[in-house]
Write an enzyme that holds these catalytic residues in place. Structure first.
Site, PDB file in Angstrom:
ATOM      1  N   TRP A 103     -17.938  16.288  13.287  1.00  0.00           N
ATOM      2  CA  TRP A 103     -17.133  15.970  12.106  1.00  0.00           C
ATOM      3  C   TRP A 103     -17.753  16.573  10.846  1.00  0.00           C
ATOM      4  CZ3 TRP A 103     -15.653  10.028  12.415  1.00  0.00           C
ATOM      5  CH2 TRP A 103     -14.825   9.829  13.542  1.00  0.00           C
ATOM      6  N   THR A 158       0.855  -1.179   0.000  1.00  0.00           N
ATOM      7  CA  THR A 158       0.000   0.000   0.000  1.00  0.00           C
ATOM      8  C   THR A 158       0.886   1.222   0.000  1.00  0.00           C
ATOM      9  OG1 THR A 158      -0.039   0.101   2.405  1.00  0.00           O
ATOM     10  CG2 THR A 158      -1.785  -1.141   1.345  1.00  0.00           C
ATOM     11  N   LYS A 186     -12.567  18.396  12.113  1.00  0.00           N
ATOM     12  CA  LYS A 186     -13.248  18.411  13.412  1.00  0.00           C
ATOM     13  C   LYS A 186     -13.565  19.847  13.792  1.00  0.00           C
ATOM     14  CE  LYS A 186     -11.062  14.162  13.886  1.00  0.00           C
ATOM     15  NZ  LYS A 186      -9.883  13.668  13.150  1.00  0.00           N
ATOM     16  N   GLU A 199      -5.737  -3.829   0.885  1.00  0.00           N
ATOM     17  CA  GLU A 199      -5.883  -4.828   1.957  1.00  0.00           C
ATOM     18  C   GLU A 199      -7.113  -5.716   1.745  1.00  0.00           C
ATOM     19  OE1 GLU A 199      -5.085  -1.713   2.378  1.00  0.00           O
ATOM     20  OE2 GLU A 199      -3.721  -1.393   4.075  1.00  0.00           O
TER      21      GLU A 199
END
Lengths: 541, 541
Positions: free
Chosen positions: B443, B185, B438, B330
């Site tokens: 959020w 990755t 934030k 993944e």
């Protein structure tokens, strides 16, 4: 070196967990034996499957125990499967069409501890109960209102039984190779043999067969498995449909043309699967009533060879794609499906049809080969026929309670069928190995002749058996059931075959009967037919 | 009790064996880096893959060894994959778009023993060769005529190299959990992490994803993986296409609009997959040239969020169904695909479109959940967003050479993404966890704002980052690249957003740049963007 991917065992209960989460409101519609149409969905079905597992555990059922089901396709039967398997026990589907002696033998061999029984089969169980000492309890798939008075041991109505638990239960955890299902083959000779499916094999079977070319099942599909759950896992559809999020239509006990048609239309089914006998009834109904099929797109036909005339009727008269399939209980069951691969440019409709008449090609996950008498592999030329052998992750390696491997040295299972495979991979069953007619050292395929003979306008059904012959060892005899009011004569029917089969394949004679015997799964019972004609002598000269 | 089904390990070479047998003449068409279009088929490809395995063995490559590939999508790269894996060695796809330092780090970490290299990447390898002590030989994907003069260790032209063996070879046999592939990755921080796929995980990934709702690949499909094989296994298509018998079109190095269009048309591709960047180029080309797409039916778009305007362009202007997908290296990589489930009666086109804009739903075999900061599961209401966690048989449990499990106590992998899941199961990435803004304890999703901002007619690309704010902790800053010749102003673009996002999500300011930095896989590089704006101050008042 091992990969570093998650240990996520292939377990059946993950299918219903998935469907309940991703397709919670997708419907499962059943025609109940009590009469009405019943509607539920995957979320509800999972909730009740958990209750089945919890309730079974309370009845003392443990990992590895066998639990019989004698039931039609309906939501309760489906819940029971997931509940049994989710506990690590084994659903044992008993084919109620077998002879009572066979049913008793099978249930005793399996040592079933509990039996789920549709109302229809309560009398059958009552007749056999004295001979079934291992069964500790009968759970009747009904509610208190419909529960019959019965002396069956610890009999209880299913709805009352699962009503005693709250469903607060976690699926058991175990290895993916754990046994999940048991189904006995109904051979014409010897005792039935138990095929013991695993969680892994059932899951892989559905992953292998769900796809554009095999079983076209997706989240927008409406699937009706007419093929019973007791007939080789309903060809996997009880797993494949929720795995792909399809709406499921369960036809229950009424498989006549009018009833099947009604469900196809009211539920707007686009994909269905069954044996030819069911489709004969449906097509007869459609023709008689002048009905059309408004939603059906494709149908898989297997379990017995599909007559070419049936393929034409579906495709040309009703616009429904036919996929001719072949499989065996030992194969979970799908072995091949007859979707059409790309044809060469300029292929004629007849060439396409010639592919459809064959039993299709093996998908990834089913290895196939044909061999001669010395186990040498034969070429895929569409002409040479030999014993068909198969290998794959959803194919049996041994029968229940028999330690002996049923595989050859190369790990292949002998299907007992004789087949050709053409250069494009389309397989065609030419016979059961034991039904092949050995004439002068060569093999004649009885099924090829049968398929042609039913094309004669006066013939309703046809069978070909080998009859002893002093010179050629065996010669073919054609046996036909005439269509209502018709009286086909030998010269004319044999004349109809002329030019369509090799001269030396031509039956030496034809006999007319009112009925051809069938096995419990709808196949022609050649053993009984040969017995019936054991004193028959071929015409001389 | 275990089932009695065959032990048939899920091994990659069985895919190419299957394709060579059932779809022998199905084509694999490649645009070579040497220039011309090359045509082969699955039978031939398998024959050469066997030579690769045989020749690798002669070079001393053994079970578990890593073999690097630096190559575009073409038939040689595909043969090499099957050859490497069929010997039990591990194909390690190196992303040549990474920085040279990263490439050297990765190849040393993997301890690659041999490298297959496309002509394009010979100079790259020459520049790095001194730093790659583990590589014993470089095999250049070309023939003698095109082989460049090079000092790379034991360099040889691929065609000469496999020409030294006859292909009389049997695939190795091993456990299905054996490692098959390795892909690192390319995170924006820390060293790259190696994901070690197994034969089982690759096979299950293809079985799970091939289907009506995910990757619609069948024997009549023509599939073009524009997504590179070095980008998370080309989303499995190098396995899925031969597994289902599809024709495969490999676009090589030329991914510009004109080249991709040419292959789509000349090969009559019906299904393709790539990142949004590729499709931006194709759509620009189509618009400029006034071309139409004559065969393409559906396209999977993933790797980065697909702008809604791109979905509309494909579907409304060109009649191509868009399936918005999401996944990770993944995850092998597919996690969700955005085919549309049955909608309620009366659903409007806008309601359908709102589902398409999300990243789709997880198929059977991918479990998904969203959790809050205390790892409590959040409801699937389409509103609450939380960290996205996944589990399944094709999802990593650890990284290569790192013993530590990367799973939480429940066996789930934290994707690092933040998402919502709606009651119908459609997941929508709202941000990378580290890019979430934030503001006042709540959020704000940067991606939602970006997707809306690119809908403004003057905006070519948009990014949103959090900027320090004395009162609110962070506030969003919108950064845009104008379309050629356009000069969007702040008030107008922010006005465009008004009413489409919550008031407190409204960016405090907009900045115009000529270019937004991207990672090697085409995602917006927020880390570099935050660095570039570290001295920026929000307007006061």
């Amino acid at each position: 070196m091992l990969g570093l991917m998650q240990d996520w065992p292939l377990l059946i209960h993950k299918i219903i967990d998935f469907a309940a989460l991703q397709h919670p409101r997708r419907e499962v519609v059943s025609r109940l034996v009590e009469g009405p149409i019943h509607r539920t969905n995957y979320r509800e079905l999972r909730r009740r499957a958990l209750k089945v597992a919890q309730r079974l555990e309370r009845d003392g059922i443990k990992l590895g125990d066998r639990v019989a089901t004698l039931a039609w396709n309906n939501h309760r039967h489906l819940e029971a499967w997931y509940g049994i398997a989710g506990l690590g026990a084994i659903y044992h589907t008993v084919n109620p069409r077998l002879f009572p002696d066979q049913i008793a033998w099978i249930m005793n061999h399996a040592e079933d501890r509990l039996a789920f029984v549709d109302l229809t089969f309560v009398p059958l169980m009552e007749a056999l109960a004295q001979r079934l000492p291992t069964i500790e309890r009968y759970v009747v798939f009904t509610d208190a209102a419909h529960m019959p008075a019965t002396k069956l041991k610890n009999a209880v109505a299913y709805e009352d039984w699962i009503g005693e638990v709250d469903g607060d239960f976690r699926w058991a955890e175990f290895d993916e190779n754990t046994a999940a299902g048991l189904c006995y083959t109904s051979g014409t000779t010897g005792n039935p043999k138990g095929v013991l499916y695993s969680h892994r094999s059932n899951l892989l079977h559905s992953l292998i067969s769900a796809g554009l070319d095999c079983l076209p099942v997706g989240a927008n599909s409406t699937v009706m498995p007419v093929v019973p759950m007791f007939h080789a896992n309903s060809w996997g559809l009880a797993f494949t449909a929720p795995m792909r999020g399809a709406k499921l239509v369960m036809p229950g006990a009424r498989l006549d043309g009018a009833s099947v048609y009604e469900l196809l239309e009211t539920e707007q089914v686009d994909f269905t699967a069954a044996v030819p006998t069911v489709w004969l009834m449906l097509l007869a109904y459609l023709q008689k009533e002048g009905k059309k099929l408004s939603s059906l797109k494709s149908v898989v036909i297997g379990g017995a060879a599909c007559p070419p005339s049936m393929i034409r009727a579906f495709e040309e008269d009703y616009g429904v794609e036919v996929r001719h399939a072949w499989g065996m209980t030992e194969m979970s069951p799908l072995g091949s499906v007859g979707s059409i691969k790309p044809m060469p440019a300029g292929a004629t409709p007849d060439e396409v049809f010639a592919c459809k008449v064959k039993q299709g090609w093996a998908p990834f996950g089913v290895e196939m080969k044909i061999v001669d008498g010395e186990n040498n592999e034969l070429p895929w030329d569409g002409k040479r026929f030999g014993r068909l052998k198969v290998a794959g992750p959803a194919i049996a390696k041994a029968y229940f309670k028999e330690e002996r491997s049923i595989l050859d040295d190369s790990g292949f299972f002998d299907t007992g069928d004789v087949a050709t495979i053409d250069p494009n991979g389309y397989m065609q069953i030419t016979d059961r190995a034991k039904d092949v007619i050995k004439s002068g050292g060569e093999w004649i395929s009885s099924i090829d002749i049968e398929n042609l003979a039913v094309g004669h306008p006066d013939v309703a059904e046809a069978a070909v058996i080998g009859v002893a012959h002093p010179k050629w060892d065996e010669r073919p005899l054609l046996i036909v059931v005439p269509k209502e009011g018709k009286h086909p004569n030998t010269a004319e029917v044999l004349g109809f075959l002329e030019g369509r089969i090799a001269k030396w394949w031509m039956p030496d004679d034809m006999q007319t009967v009112t009925e051809i015997p069938h096995t419990a799964t709808g196949k022609i019972n050649k053993l009984r037919l040969r017995e019936a004609f054991k004193d028959y002598k071929l015409p001389t000269g």
